[in-house]
Design an enzyme around this catalytic site. Structure first.
Site, PDB file in Angstrom:
ATOM      1  N   ALA A 110       1.056  -0.828  -0.249  1.00  0.00           N
ATOM      2  CA  ALA A 110       0.052  -0.056   0.285  1.00  0.00           C
ATOM      3  C   ALA A 110       1.316   1.656  -0.197  1.00  0.00           C
ATOM      4  O   ALA A 110       1.564   1.085   0.591  1.00  0.00           O
ATOM      5  CB  ALA A 110      -0.971  -0.077   1.827  1.00  0.00           C
ATOM      6  N   ARG A 137      -5.321   0.534   4.866  1.00  0.00           N
ATOM      7  CA  ARG A 137      -4.802   0.609   3.007  1.00  0.00           C
ATOM      8  C   ARG A 137      -4.803  -0.346   2.412  1.00  0.00           C
ATOM      9  O   ARG A 137      -4.165  -0.208   1.032  1.00  0.00           O
ATOM     10  CB  ARG A 137      -3.253   0.735   4.060  1.00  0.00           C
ATOM     11  CG  ARG A 137      -2.780   1.789   5.006  1.00  0.00           C
ATOM     12  CD  ARG A 137      -2.084   2.064   5.687  1.00  0.00           C
ATOM     13  NE  ARG A 137      -0.847   1.383   4.792  1.00  0.00           N
ATOM     14  CZ  ARG A 137       0.564   2.191   4.096  1.00  0.00           C
ATOM     15  NH1 ARG A 137      -0.330   3.515   4.114  1.00  0.00           N
ATOM     16  NH2 ARG A 137       1.064   2.157   3.534  1.00  0.00           N
ATOM     17  N   CYS A 230      12.327   4.245   2.699  1.00  0.00           N
ATOM     18  CA  CYS A 230      12.706   4.920   2.607  1.00  0.00           C
ATOM     19  C   CYS A 230      13.035   6.394   3.707  1.00  0.00           C
ATOM     20  O   CYS A 230      12.504   7.790   4.226  1.00  0.00           O
ATOM     21  CB  CYS A 230      11.646   6.449   2.402  1.00  0.00           C
ATOM     22  SG  CYS A 230      10.129   5.722   3.593  1.00  0.00           S
TER      23      CYS A 230
END
Length: 462
Positions: A110, A137, A230
């Site tokens: 997701a 999600r 990330c």
């Protein structure tokens, strides 16, 4: 933006002379928006030229990708022709290089950016399983893949370890864009800054190891694992890769270090772990990312075949064959509305008939939100075409099509009826050849069958 003091101290020590530029990019920089164009859709380049931004600036890492913003309520977005995605996040699927015909798992999928990118790479051939542990999600993930027109996709809703009994040794490629401390989200998400603590990376690393242990168990011999985050934390990046190659029969597949050709920013290599890559916000377009690619040299056991008496854990995963009374309805339906361009089988899940990819395993015992293409809703003595079918490329060949205006489309997505002379019955609605859904044309009025959960009112000022 005021960054946490421990964060500043940590990266000032780690980056040395580069730290001021790095910290300034996060604290004062402007997030770069981008989007990808869907190569699975008919005439996608032409439609982008007609309805997209006036200026198209290529983004650095994803195929068919551009810098800039697209509105979530725009025609192109709602019809699945474009998907908004942060530029550096596109590098993950670009590294994965999924191939048509493979079995691919996006384990932490997701909201769907990487899954839609993988589906385009696979050209709707093979099997793509997109999994998300959180149900809300997972629903968003399913909706995005529906718009995208991914016909070879299953959407599952499980913790990674729960998938292992069904998919042990099954996948050619597994993408794990792991939940992380989110340091690469700081300049676009104030909540990520507020929630960060000095020990957040260590806590995230423990969870990443659990997820990756399950992922490795689902790899086929010589399968590939693509790991990404990330965040900038070495605890979640270099340390995790080192842990993987130490504890599992995995080797790093070196990733090419490309320069600035075609306007692409320099890819930074990771000292000590050659072949993995980092993207830094101060060096190029995007918020930053870490990615690595590894090959599995072990052999996992194949999953046990479920017995016929085993009950499903989720009503949407209840496997049933088409009853005899539905066979003539199904045959007539598929003459009017073409099947997806892939081998598969019709199965009834609840009130819908789905076209399930041939390579999909027995789905009993798995929570499945999407099992291929939702073709038709079963009504009394009839089948009605599902919205999902309109989003797939073969639907363009439906026997009845009705061209509508952009103004009609705005009424359609708001749930209203509109007029169009004729009495054709079920029609595939198109705006300039862009399929947008089904309607039923009766005595000059088009009845609205746009899904209620997706409806919205178009803001005339946007």
């Amino acid at each position: 933006m005021e960054l946490p003091k421990p964060f500043i101290e940590k990266y000032s020590k780690l980056l040395g002379d580069e730290a001021p530029a790095f910290l300034a990019a996060i604290a004062t920089g402007t997030p770069q928006k981008a989007f990808r164009v869907n190569s699975l859709k008919p005439a996608y380049r032409q439609m982008l030229t007609q309805f997209g931004p006036e200026e198209l600036i290529p983004a650095p890492f994803g195929e068919e990708s551009y810098l800039g913003a697209v509105g979530g309520h725009s025609l192109l977005y709602q019809a699945g022709y474009v998907y908004s995605q942060e530029p550096s996040a596109m590098i993950v699927a670009a590294i994965a290089q999924a191939q048509p015909g493979e079995k691919v798992l996006d384990l932490c999928a997701a909201p769907g950016g990487k899954s839609t990118q993988l589906a385009a790479q696979m050209q709707n051939q093979g099997l793509l399983v997109a999994n998300e542990i959180f149900s809300k999600r997972a629903k968003i993930l399913s909706e995005n893949l529906e718009r995208w027109g991914a016909t070879n996709c299953l959407v599952t809703n499980h913790a990674p370890a729960e998938l292992v009994p069904k998919f042990s040794g099954f996948f050619d490629r597994i993408v794990v864009d792991a939940p992380c401390s989110g340091e690469g989200m700081f300049r676009k998400d104030p909540v990520a800054v507020a929630e960060w603590q000095a020990d957040t990376p260590t806590k995230c690393a423990a969870r990443q190891k659990e997820i990756l242990t399950a992922a490795v168990a689902m790899l086929a011999p010589e399968g590939e694992l693509i790991y990404s985050t990330c965040t900038f934390a070495p605890e979640e990046n270099e340390a995790i890769i080192s842990w993987l190659v130490t504890n599992f029969p995995l080797t790093i597949i070196p990733l090419a270090i490309e320069g600035t050709a075609n306007g692409r920013p320099e890819w930074g290599s990771v000292p000590g772990l050659e072949g993995t890559v980092r993207l830094w916000p101060q060096q190029g377009q995007g918020e930053g990312h870490f990615a690595a690619k590894l090959r599995f040299h072990g052999v996992n056991p194949t999953p046990k075949v479920a017995t016929k008496t085993k009950k499903a854990k989720h009503k949407k995963a209840e496997k049933t064959t088409l009853p005899k009374e539905l066979e003539p309805l199904w045959q007539a339906f598929t003459k009017e509305f073409p099947l997806p361009n892939q081998t598969g089988r019709p199965e009834r899940f609840g009130d819908y008939i789905w076209w399930v990819p041939e390579s999909a395993p027995d789905l009993r015992g798995i929570r499945v939100l999407r099992s291929g293409v939702q073709m038709a809703q079963v009504k009394k003595n009839r089948l009605e075409p599902a919205f999902n079918l309109a989003m797939t490329a073969p639907a363009v060949a439906a026997s009845q099509r009705l061209a509508i205006t952009l103004a009609d489309w705005q009424k359609y997505v708001a749930g209203a009826t509109f007029t169009a002379s004729g009495n054709a019955g079920w029609v595939l609605l198109t705006v300039a050849d862009i399929p947008v859904g089904f309607g039923k044309q009766v005595q000059g009025v088009v009845k609205n069958f746009y899904p209620k959960g997706l409806r919205f009112v178009v803001d005339p000022l946007k």
